[in-house]
Design a protein around this motif. Sequence first.
Motif, PDB file in Angstrom:
ATOM      1  N   GLU A  40      41.625 -19.402  42.898  1.00  0.00           N
ATOM      2  CA  GLU A  40      40.736 -20.468  43.350  1.00  0.00           C
ATOM      3  C   GLU A  40      39.930 -20.042  44.571  1.00  0.00           C
ATOM      4  O   GLU A  40      38.843 -20.548  44.813  1.00  0.00           O
ATOM      5  N   LYS A  41      40.464 -19.093  45.331  1.00  0.00           N
ATOM      6  CA  LYS A  41      39.770 -18.627  46.525  1.00  0.00           C
ATOM      7  C   LYS A  41      38.861 -17.443  46.237  1.00  0.00           C
ATOM      8  O   LYS A  41      38.174 -16.942  47.131  1.00  0.00           O
ATOM      9  N   ASP A  42      38.884 -16.971  44.985  1.00  0.00           N
ATOM     10  CA  ASP A  42      38.065 -15.820  44.600  1.00  0.00           C
ATOM     11  C   ASP A  42      36.584 -16.185  44.733  1.00  0.00           C
ATOM     12  O   ASP A  42      36.110 -17.149  44.119  1.00  0.00           O
ATOM     13  N   GLU A  47      31.491 -18.913  43.024  1.00  0.00           N
ATOM     14  CA  GLU A  47      30.062 -18.809  42.728  1.00  0.00           C
ATOM     15  C   GLU A  47      29.753 -19.306  41.311  1.00  0.00           C
ATOM     16  O   GLU A  47      28.749 -19.982  41.087  1.00  0.00           O
ATOM     17  N   ILE A  48      30.639 -18.974  40.358  1.00  0.00           N
ATOM     18  CA  ILE A  48      30.431 -19.433  38.984  1.00  0.00           C
ATOM     19  C   ILE A  48      30.423 -20.956  38.939  1.00  0.00           C
ATOM     20  O   ILE A  48      29.571 -21.571  38.289  1.00  0.00           O
ATOM     21  N   TYR A  85      34.470 -16.444  33.954  1.00  0.00           N
ATOM     22  CA  TYR A  85      35.161 -15.670  35.003  1.00  0.00           C
ATOM     23  C   TYR A  85      35.820 -14.423  34.412  1.00  0.00           C
ATOM     24  O   TYR A  85      35.732 -13.327  34.981  1.00  0.00           O
ATOM     25  N   LYS A  86      36.460 -14.591  33.256  1.00  0.00           N
ATOM     26  CA  LYS A  86      37.128 -13.453  32.612  1.00  0.00           C
ATOM     27  C   LYS A  86      36.130 -12.358  32.246  1.00  0.00           C
ATOM     28  O   LYS A  86      36.424 -11.171  32.341  1.00  0.00           O
ATOM     29  N   LYS A  87      34.924 -12.760  31.805  1.00  0.00           N
ATOM     30  CA  LYS A  87      33.915 -11.778  31.401  1.00  0.00           C
ATOM     31  C   LYS A  87      33.328 -11.046  32.608  1.00  0.00           C
ATOM     32  O   LYS A  87      32.913  -9.889  32.502  1.00  0.00           O
ATOM     33  N   GLY A  92      33.165  -7.813  38.904  1.00  0.00           N
ATOM     34  CA  GLY A  92      33.357  -8.404  40.219  1.00  0.00           C
ATOM     35  C   GLY A  92      32.154  -9.092  40.824  1.00  0.00           C
ATOM     36  O   GLY A  92      32.163  -9.410  42.011  1.00  0.00           O
ATOM     37  N   PHE A  93      31.100  -9.309  40.021  1.00  0.00           N
ATOM     38  CA  PHE A  93      29.943 -10.017  40.570  1.00  0.00           C
ATOM     39  C   PHE A  93      29.377 -10.969  39.516  1.00  0.00           C
ATOM     40  O   PHE A  93      29.599 -10.807  38.309  1.00  0.00           O
ATOM     41  N   PHE A  94      28.619 -11.958  39.990  1.00  0.00           N
ATOM     42  CA  PHE A  94      28.048 -12.981  39.104  1.00  0.00           C
ATOM     43  C   PHE A  94      26.915 -12.392  38.262  1.00  0.00           C
ATOM     44  O   PHE A  94      26.025 -11.721  38.770  1.00  0.00           O
ATOM     45  N   ASP A  95      26.980 -12.661  36.949  1.00  0.00           N
ATOM     46  CA  ASP A  95      25.950 -12.194  36.017  1.00  0.00           C
ATOM     47  C   ASP A  95      25.664 -13.329  35.039  1.00  0.00           C
ATOM     48  O   ASP A  95      26.499 -13.660  34.204  1.00  0.00           O
ATOM     49  N   LYS A  96      24.504 -13.929  35.151  1.00  0.00           N
ATOM     50  CA  LYS A  96      24.184 -15.079  34.299  1.00  0.00           C
ATOM     51  C   LYS A  96      24.201 -14.734  32.808  1.00  0.00           C
ATOM     52  O   LYS A  96      24.411 -15.607  31.965  1.00  0.00           O
ATOM     53  N   GLU A  97      23.980 -13.452  32.477  1.00  0.00           N
ATOM     54  CA  GLU A  97      24.001 -13.038  31.078  1.00  0.00           C
ATOM     55  C   GLU A  97      25.406 -13.125  30.485  1.00  0.00           C
ATOM     56  O   GLU A  97      25.572 -13.118  29.262  1.00  0.00           O
ATOM     57  N   LYS A  98      26.418 -13.183  31.339  1.00  0.00           N
ATOM     58  CA  LYS A  98      27.808 -13.219  30.871  1.00  0.00           C
ATOM     59  C   LYS A  98      28.411 -14.624  30.940  1.00  0.00           C
ATOM     60  O   LYS A  98      29.603 -14.797  30.723  1.00  0.00           O
TER      61      LYS A  98
END
Length: 321
Positions: A40-42, A47-48, A85-87, A92-98
């Motif tokens: 939860e603190k990740d 961000e997701i 989140y799993k994808k 380790g970073f936000f990717d809208k494509e995923k």
Amino acid sequence: MRRIGYLLLIVICGFLIVANPLTDQYMSLALSESISVSKEKDPLLIEIKEQAKTFEVPAQDAVIDKVWKAIPGLNGLKVDVNASYKKMKKDGFFDKEKLVFTEVKPKIHLEDLEPSPIYKGHPEKPMVSLLINVAWGNEYLPKMLETLKKHNVKATFFLEGRWTQNNPDLAKMIVAAGHEIGNHSYTHPDLKVSSDQKTKEEIVKTNEVIEATTEQKVKWFAPPSGSYRDQTVNIAEGQGLLTVMWTVDTIDWQKPSPETIINRVVNKVENGSMVLMHPTESTANALDRMIVGIKDKDLQIGTVTSLLSEERIRSHEKKKK
């Protein structure tokens, strides 16, 4: 000696505590809660969750439009936070494509509306449906079926009951090719002036003949020549059928040139269009180029059931991205 006894007692108690299933459950739960709190603190998960709302699309209810009558609803899109989140976790970073989405149903469905004819699908759904009314034109059906197969296109054939009874092999051929079957009355009367009893008989008898011949349960009704009154729609609904009209008419019964049909259709089709045609020589010769022209407009072609369903065309949305 007493000291040895104490030591043995301590060892035995320790063993019982460690070996106790309740202890295992407690440790497992504690570990799980620890991981959950850590997750939860990740920053990535946070961000997701924050970004999710900007990518979500609200569902749209089915409505009755003043011009187009009944319009089906369209599912909304909601971000599946855990799956997303799993994808992304590995990188380790936000990717809208995923981002992973799930569809959200609207509150009001087509079946919830007051009985009303349907002329088109949802205007945001990039799909077109081919409606083929069959009461004659047997000689052109094989070529049309061959063309549909060539392009992997499924259409909805509205069969006249009398025609079905006289041509069971052709009706079965249409079904065997994977196409959808609809009801087109039994004797092709003008239902706008037919009595309620006559209208019900036409619909019921056709349903029975189609189901007995093809083993397909009918869901859609197309009034002959598009002639109907409000009570026609009510009677059809009473038999479990929704009334389907059309958006674009080939007017192929006038025997125009194939080029005329192609231009007439391709220039007019858009999201949600339903294209009316018959098994004529003109249409049989125009169908191949018509399908190519529709697909060139980035429109999929599906059955009436596919078009009027609330499901989104996810492959198209990914392509737009």
